[in-house]
Design an enzyme around this catalytic site. Sequence first.
Site: not given
Ligand code: V1P
Ligand code: ZN
Length: 393
Positions: A146
């Site tokens: 990303h």
């Molecule tokens: O959904 C979001 C953002 C935060 N919102 C404002 C929208 N972020 C996701 C990011 C997922 C990244 C995936 C990376 C990869 O593709 C490559 C290494 O795997 C996110 C999520 C989710 N459930 O999608 N962030 C978090 N969860 C999160 C949870 C706890 C603490 C910090 C981040």
């Molecule tokens: Zn992923």
Amino acid sequence: QYGIVRPKGYNVTFHTNPEMEKHHFGQTHPMKPWRLTLSKSLIMSYGMPFAMDNYIARAATFEELNNYHSNDYLDYLATVQPEPVPRDVESANPDLKFNLGGSDCPLFEGLYDYCSTSAGGSLDAARKVCNREADIAISWGGGLHHAKKAEASGFCYINDIVLAILQLLRCYPRVLYIDIDVHHGDGVEEAFFSTDRVMTCSFHKYDPQNFFPGTGALDDNGPKNEFNAGAHHAINVPLNDGITDEQYAMLFDSVVGKIVETFRPSAIALQCGADSLAGDRLGRFNLQVQGHGQCVAYCKKLGLPMILFGGGGYTPRNVARAWSWETAIALQCEDKINPIIPAHTPWRDHFRQEELLPTLEQIVGEPRQNKNPQKRIQEIVQHVHEQLRFVQH
Ligand code: V1P
Ligand code: ZN
Ligand code: CA
């Protein structure tokens, strides 16, 4: 030791850096660099390092990172200090500099070292593939798809894949990028949007309102202007919750098979994000180790030079299972792998379920309901085949 010997006629190289593994994104953050330690421990306990060349890669230099990332972004990344009190998820600040310091891309102790060692491993892998010392090079610490030129995104700060592909392009005319992480490989797609020397193909969960990053629709195929060389060179396979091994394998073979026929890549970069496995803390699919590994096996059979990258994966024991199995596929020693995890494996108890003996393939987690009707799968295949009619190399 377990009869795992070097594959005949080709070479596998394995690139790691233990420095990377000791960093922490924060207590509640899903990204755990320690999953790399667990994966390596399982790979070692099967005796696989005896059959490949193992390298501890040096960190990438500022100049190497600068081949893609902007000066001002790298300067900031190299000097910014971690926050004394970590920000909580609710108080996410919308005007973050370079998107650094929010809940997804926190500032932690040693951040720059973490980024430059991850990129160092993938660059080392690319150099070995370039000078033909490796037929398959593995960088499980990379795959951070990303990250943008001047912005962190979704747990990714430096796009090691883009840097590695830029290196491959010095020696190979065309590179095919394939991404089986459950998230859209937006950063890699964006970096090569305007060239016909790289084709990108991502399989991902797609739900623009509710699933990160929200891009990668079926008809997003690169620049709309036909005079732009990159037109038709981005392939997206948007999926719903619960896709199974059988459906995924059918889609993968038919999409990748057609791409190889028309684009005729000279090398492959395969991102093996393990968050597409069933039971992943962030993922939504139902893939088993077998189905995930089938993608690696399919690419290996093409007989092209290849880099395997890591990526997402938020249930560490399942990540270790998948990446160990895929290392075995690269080494062509699947039949030498006893599914019962060796008794001497460090942290073996992490793999145990109830009273059963811990195994390599039996992953943890409840299956999700499959929301991918066969008709939709057929539509996807048809759309991709139509796009590829415009591509001839
Ligand atoms: O959904 C979001 C953002 C935060 N919102 C404002 C929208 N972020 C996701 C990011 C997922 C990244 C995936 C990376 C990869 O593709 C490559 C290494 O795997 C996110 C999520 C989710 N459930 O999608 N962030 C978090 N969860 C999160 C949870 C706890 C603490 C910090 C981040
Ligand atoms: Zn992923
Ligand atoms: Ca993907």
